[in-house]
Scaffold this motif. Structure first.
Motif, short mmCIF file in Angstrom:
data_model
loop_
_atom_site.label_atom_id
_atom_site.label_comp_id
_atom_site.label_asym_id
_atom_site.label_seq_id
_atom_site.Cartn_x
_atom_site.Cartn_y
_atom_site.Cartn_z
N LEU A 194 59.24 51.36 84.43
CA LEU A 194 59.54 50.11 85.16
C LEU A 194 61.01 49.75 85.04
CD1 LEU A 194 56.30 48.19 84.21
CD2 LEU A 194 57.02 48.78 86.54
N ARG A 195 61.58 50.01 83.84
CA ARG A 195 63.00 49.71 83.65
C ARG A 195 63.85 50.63 84.53
NH1 ARG A 195 63.29 49.76 78.23
NH2 ARG A 195 62.38 47.69 78.33
N ARG A 196 63.46 51.90 84.57
CA ARG A 196 64.22 52.85 85.37
C ARG A 196 64.14 52.50 86.86
NH1 ARG A 196 62.62 59.02 84.80
NH2 ARG A 196 61.10 58.41 86.37
N ARG A 197 62.96 52.09 87.29
CA ARG A 197 62.81 51.69 88.69
C ARG A 197 63.71 50.49 89.01
NH1 ARG A 197 59.22 49.49 93.01
NH2 ARG A 197 57.92 48.15 91.76
N ALA A 198 63.74 49.53 88.10
CA ALA A 198 64.57 48.34 88.31
C ALA A 198 66.05 48.74 88.38
CB ALA A 198 64.34 47.34 87.19
N ARG A 199 66.45 49.66 87.51
CA ARG A 199 67.85 50.13 87.49
C ARG A 199 68.20 50.83 88.80
NH1 ARG A 199 72.10 49.11 83.83
NH2 ARG A 199 71.15 48.10 82.07
N ARG A 200 67.28 51.68 89.26
CA ARG A 200 67.55 52.40 90.51
C ARG A 200 67.61 51.44 91.69
NH1 ARG A 200 63.38 57.48 89.56
NH2 ARG A 200 64.82 58.81 88.39
N ALA A 201 66.72 50.48 91.72
CA ALA A 201 66.76 49.47 92.79
C ALA A 201 68.09 48.73 92.72
CB ALA A 201 65.58 48.51 92.64
N GLY A 202 68.55 48.46 91.49
CA GLY A 202 69.81 47.76 91.29
C GLY A 202 70.98 48.52 91.89
N ARG A 203 70.89 49.83 91.85
CA ARG A 203 71.98 50.63 92.41
C ARG A 203 72.08 50.41 93.93
NH1 ARG A 203 73.12 56.93 90.71
NH2 ARG A 203 74.50 57.41 92.43
N ALA A 204 70.95 50.35 94.59
CA ALA A 204 70.96 50.07 96.04
C ALA A 204 71.45 48.66 96.31
CB ALA A 204 69.55 50.27 96.62
#
Ligand SMILES: [Zn+2]
Length: 420
Positions: A330-340
């Motif tokens: 979940l943290r990684r998904r949030a980080r990746r979304a943050g990049r966009a």
């Protein structure tokens, strides 16, 4: 009613011009009441810059038209008692209809954006998913629903929303992969079956318009709404208008690259893009591969149910600290979304980024998303406070669908009600 498109500017008579000005002022009054209500006439004058006599005249017209209502007078501290005005939440309503992958949802929405009553129709088998069949079933369901629930209210039209690539101005669903629709003239299909006038909008843009008028966008004139869920999309609001661009193709964020991990590659764009790295479906598939969820998807609605189960597994409960692998995903998904989101922030510099979709189910990871944006954006750490969740949660589809119709009443009240 004046047909503006056929009438060159110079041919508008002074009388017509005055009517337009009156309508613009009435809209300003409505907006002030929506934003600050309940408010007194004196406060409306202050917020709009209109004179007290103009406000008095306009408010009585709007009360007569059923758009505003008076509340009990407040005790005066001095002078005459002040009568607060509010937008009448019940008398004028729009019908909102959302065509989803699994069901059609519809309901009545008041002029203040409140959903008064709603209903769902589950789709049948795959043969039911043609535009004609879905339209016919919706029409039948809506007819019974209105007979039971409209109860003397004035219905000002129907707003329809659907996902995928939608050109609302032409009334066409250009492409909806999961429903298998291409170049479907949905408005033509629905005309005569649902109460008019009809307005079609794409789901993410409709959600942005709901947030603009009644939610997280109320105090700002520009923001970007980023929907990260089973579908991915953005809506860009500039000067209180959703930007569409030619063919209404704006807002496609699903193939923005967000990870350099060579194991994550999109077959379409050949990068580690948002859709394969941060969408709900990708996340759930990863959790399943890691043994965090049962191997079988939990039915056709599996995406959102499975996401909720993953988030529940990650949450500390009792003396346990929660599943660390679930937390990492979940943290990684949030980080990746943050990049966009960082890309959008640097490109558009919006006053706010409003997040919507399945990403909000795991609220506790929004700070990871904010941290990623802060690290990557040239706006730095200060940007974090401008990234906010949408005010309306998952149950927003009926409201969002209806908003384009309500928006017309708010911005052109006399035209919308046939008073001009
Ligand atoms: Zn891609």
């Amino acid at each position: 009613m004046i047909n503006r498109s056929d009438q060159p500017q110079g041919l508008i008579t002074p009388g017509q011009r005055a009517e337009y000005m009156r309508q613009g002022n009435a809209s300003a009054v409505l907006r002030a009441v929506l934003a600050y209500g309940p408010v007194s006439r004196a406060e409306i004058a202050r917020h709009t810059g209109l004179s007290a006599p103009s406000v008095t005249k306009l408010t009585s017209t709007l009360i007569e038209a059923g758009l505003l209502g008076e509340l009990a007078p407040m005790e005066p501290t001095q002078g005459r008692p002040r009568v607060p005005l509010r937008v009448d939440p019940e008398r004028t309503v729009a019908l909102g209809v959302h065509f989803g992958l699994l069901r059609t949802t519809f309901g009545l929405v008041g002029l203040d954006g409140r959903v008064l009553v709603e209903r769902e129709l589950a789709h049948g088998g795959a043969e039911e998913l043609t535009p004609a069949r879905l339209a016919a079933r919706a029409a039948e369901g809506v007819r019974t629903f209105l007979d039971e629930k409209l109860a003397g209210r004035r219905l000002v039209g129907t707003g329809v929303s659907v996902g995928g690539w939608v050109d609302g101005a032409r009334g066409v669903v250009v492409e909806h992969g999961p429903l298998g629709w291409r170049n479907v003239d949905l408005l033509a299909e629905l005309t005569g079956k649902l109460p008019g006038p009809l307005v079609l909008e794409q789901t993410v843009r409709a959600i942005a318009r709901a947030e603009l008028w009644f939610g997280a966008g109320r105090e700002v004139d520009d923001f970007a709404l980023v929907f990260i869920g089973n579908v991915l999309g953005a809506a860009i609001v500039v000067d209180r208008t959703v930007h569409r661009g030619p063919g209404a193709a704006a807002g496609g964020i699903e193939h923005l690259p967000v990870t350099d991990d060579p194991a994550v590659r999109c077959p379409r764009c050949r990068t580690g893009c948002l859709s394969v790295a941060a969408g709900d479906l990708a996340l759930v598939a990863e959790a399943r591969a890691a043994g965090l969820l049962d191997s079988a998807p939990s039915g056709p609605a599996g995406g959102s149910l499975d996401l909720e189960r993953l988030v529940a597994a990650a949450r500390p409960a009792g003396s346990g600290s929660g599943d660390e692998r679930a937390q990492r995903l979940l943290r990684r998904r949030a980080r990746r979304a943050g990049r966009a989101v960082a890309t959008l922030v640097d490109l558009l510099n919006p006053s706010r980024v409003v997040l919507a979709g399945g990403i909000l189910v795991a609220e506790e990871y929004l700070d990871d998303l904010r941290a990623e944006v802060a690290e990557r954006s040239h706006r730095g750490a200060a940007v974090a406070e401008d990234i906010v969740p949408a005010v309306f949660g998952a149950r927003t589809l009926v409201r969002s669908s209806a908003v384009p119709v309500l928006e017309r009443v708010i911005t052109e009240p006399f035209t919308a009600l046939g008073l001009l």
